[in-house]
Design a protein around this motif. Structure first.
Motif, PDB file in Angstrom:
ATOM      1  N   ASP A 405      -8.102  -3.759  -7.294  1.00  8.23           N
ATOM      2  CA  ASP A 405      -7.633  -3.937  -8.668  1.00  8.23           C
ATOM      3  C   ASP A 405      -8.799  -4.016  -9.642  1.00  8.23           C
ATOM      4  N   ARG A 408      -9.996  -0.478 -10.119  1.00  8.20           N
ATOM      5  CA  ARG A 408      -9.058   0.284 -10.949  1.00  8.20           C
ATOM      6  C   ARG A 408      -9.162  -0.136 -12.407  1.00  8.20           C
ATOM      7  N   ASP A 409      -9.317  -1.442 -12.643  1.00  5.30           N
ATOM      8  CA  ASP A 409      -9.454  -1.915 -14.028  1.00  5.30           C
ATOM      9  C   ASP A 409     -10.738  -1.376 -14.650  1.00  5.30           C
TER      10      ASP A 409
END
Length: 608
Positions: A405, A408-409
């Motif tokens: 995550d 991805r951020d």
């Protein structure tokens, strides 16, 4: 797992296992007649190919000390370490035998026919026929299964087979999730599966001895053995000394030993590179079958199952050890009839004491089976260490997965930066190269954060701290590709902005981080692309080098880059921001000779 049948564990019908054993031994007995036996019973859904073994020394070793060589990637493209860019090692003599068989016999044609008939293909081999069967099965997986997921995968069943490849060989097959198709039967005291742990200098005479003994009829075996007791004893002790060195070195690594003496010893003692893989089924000698699929634990058992107590060191027992290579068919028949199968999955709970009282019936049965294999406390400790290492790798993978995550951020923020730059009519490569805005600085911070995460993953792969299957996971291959395409142009921009090329040299030759090389290899391997063909993320590095050189000197490279750029833009792999009027690429391209531009494949993209 206690109480499961062999067929349930391996995925192979027990009748087919027995049939494979009979055919493998039959092929061995007929050597040097037929190069292999193809059993194709009419109406059967199976096609069994059985390969003979040989005791000729040059059929075991082509070179000293251990006879290994790099695999032929044209036949076995999967047998590499993607993270460390290392090619697997294979026994050259075994590999040569298989390649000659493939080129000089009808094997490929008959396999092709079996595939077209939707048969379940089984490759089998006894003794040194086992490695040929193994290589045939890998060749099949590469040729048919890797290119067609709907193809029925083959099975490979070996009996008393020597080892064939090194740790990378084993790692690559586990990464591809192919080891489940390999089933290796080993009797407890059979010396042959351990031979490759010793160099040719220690085994040459032993191979000749094995040839003499294994051609003796069973009822006369002991009579023929007694005159050769001294040679047999020397051969046995030599193999076990070398096996001890390999197992001890591996055990120290399993247990995280940091003693410098370990590295000092391994620097002047040549250790065998060969390692097991697949499912190993150890025949205890009393009808019990012990199943393992952890390669580190299997290596330890290959050594510890063959330890002799002082009372066993006599001619009669030694004779029995050599005779064990001849009893696979009868041993297997008895064991499959009894179905006393112990699948040791949870290695960390292996009881350390041979007389440990189990907390339940299943634990007691596991302990009894390990006793039947003669496993000492040290052997059990090594098995536990193998299990704990695998658990630690899974824990490391969970920690790496927890970063998805965050990655991805970070990529989302860089994509936003790219979009904002396009709104301002400037490509994000050029904006980052110029560094004139606060957003440029913030993006640089995000670039460095992501580099730290990916460098840590790369180092864990290098140190073999993640499960073998990690680099084959689709989600990480896709994430790595997205990261490389979006972020590597920023690394290139930073490199040329600071004129590092003037001191260090071209980015591609001297400065490209390994995190990008690794993730590029992931994609190329997963999508069966040629090495280096997924180079879209290094587009700007090519531009930076070409634009500083005279056109006549690099015109072929310019044309090649244009062809690649055309396909990447068409397929939306490269953004059209590279075609903006103020783009470094556009300015350079428009300064090229008119004759070149008029015939360029990307002229239409740039309004010409």
């Amino acid at each position: 797992m206690v109480g499961a049948r062999v067929g349930e564990i391996t995925g192979l019908r027990e009748e087919l296992i027995l049939r494979s054993c009979k055919l493998a031994i039959k092929a061995h007995d007929k050597y040097p007649g037929k190069p292999y036996i193809y059993d194709k019973n009419r109406g059967s859904t199976d096609a069994v190919f059985a390969f003979p073994g040989s005791w000729l020394v040059d059929h075991w070793y082509n070179r000293k000390p251990f006879g290994e060589t790099k695999v032929d990637l044209s036949k076995f493209p999967s047998l590499i370490s993607l993270g460390n860019d290392e090619i697997a090692l294979v026994n050259e003599a075994f590999s040569t035998r298989f390649e000659q068989l493939l080129s000089k016999s009808s094997l490929a044609t008959e396999v092709e026919k079996a595939v077209s008939d939707r048969k379940q293909v089984v490759f089998t081999g006894y003794s040194s026929g086992g490695p040929v069967a193994i290589l045939a099965a890998i060749w099949f997986l590469e040729k048919y299964v890797r290119l067609n997921a709907s193809q029925i995968p083959p099975y490979c069943v070996t009996f008393g087979s020597p080892l064939v490849g090194n740790q990378i060989f084993s790692h690559a097959l586990r990464r591809e999730n192919w080891t489940r198709y390999f089933v290796n039967f080993v009797t407890r005291h059979d010396i042959v599966p351990r031979i490759m742990l010793a160099p040719v200098s220690s085994t040459e005479q032993g191979l000749k001895l094995m040839h003499e003994l294994t051609t003796t009829k069973s009822q006369y075996f002991q009579h023929a053995f007694i005159p050769k007791i001294d040679s047999a004893s020397a051969f046995f002790l030599s193999v076990m000394r070398n096996a001890s060195s390999v197992a001890s070195h591996a055990a120290c690594n399993l247990m995280g030993c940091t003693n410098l003496l370990l590295e000092t010893v391994s620097s002047f003692i040549e250790l065998s590179p060969y390692r097991p893989f697949g499912t190993y089924i150890f025949c205890s000698g009393n009808g019990k079958l012990v199943v393992l699929d952890n390669p580190n634990a299997i290596l330890q058992l290959l050594f510890y199952c063959l330890q002799l107590s002082p009372g066993e060191e006599n001619s009669e027992f030694l004779c029995g050890i050599f005779k064990e290579h001849l009893i696979y068919e009868s041993e297997l028949q008895e064991s499959l009839n009894m179905q006393n199968v112990i699948y040791v999955e949870n290695l960390v709970d292996v009881p350390l004491s041979s007389d440990a009282a189990g907390t339940n019936d299943a634990a007691a049965l596991v302990n009894s089976a390990l006793n039947d294999l003669g496993l000492s406390m040290r052997a059990r400790l090594c098995m536990r260490a193998a299990g704990e290492l695998e658990m630690q790798k899974l824990e490391n993978q969970r920690k790496v997965d927890s970063n998805r995550d965050t990655i991805r951020d970070g990529l989302r923020r860089i994509q936003e930066y790219q979009t904002n730059c396009e709104i301002r009519k400037i490509g994000y490569y050029d904006a980052f190269r110029n560094q004139r805005d606060t957003n440029d600085f913030n993006t640089n911070v995000k670039r460095l954060e992501l580099a730290g995460i990916w460098d840590e993953i790369k180092e864990m792969i290098k140190r073999c701290e993640l499960p073998d299957g990690f680099e084959g996971r689709k989600e990480w291959i896709e994430l790595g590709t997205m990261y490389r395409r979006l972020v590597e142009p920023l690394d290139i921009a930073n490199y040329y902005r600071h004129l590092k090329n003037e001191d260090t040299g071209p980015y591609m030759i001297k400065a490209r981080p390994k995190r990008y090389r690794v993730t590029q290899r992931w994609r190329e391997h997963a999508e069966r692309m040629s090495v280096g063909s997924s180079s879209e993320s290094t587009f700007w590095a090519e531009v930076e080098e070409l634009r500083t050189k005279p056109y006549l000197e690099v015109q072929d490279k310019v044309s090649r880059l244009e062809g690649l750029a055309y396909a990447w833009i068409r397929d939306e792999i490269l953004g059209k921001d590279i075609l903006l009027d103020e783009s470094t690429f556009t300015k350079w391209w428009r300064a090229l000779p008119v004759q070149h531009k008029s015939g360029s494949c990307i002229a239409s993209y740039l309004g010409i």
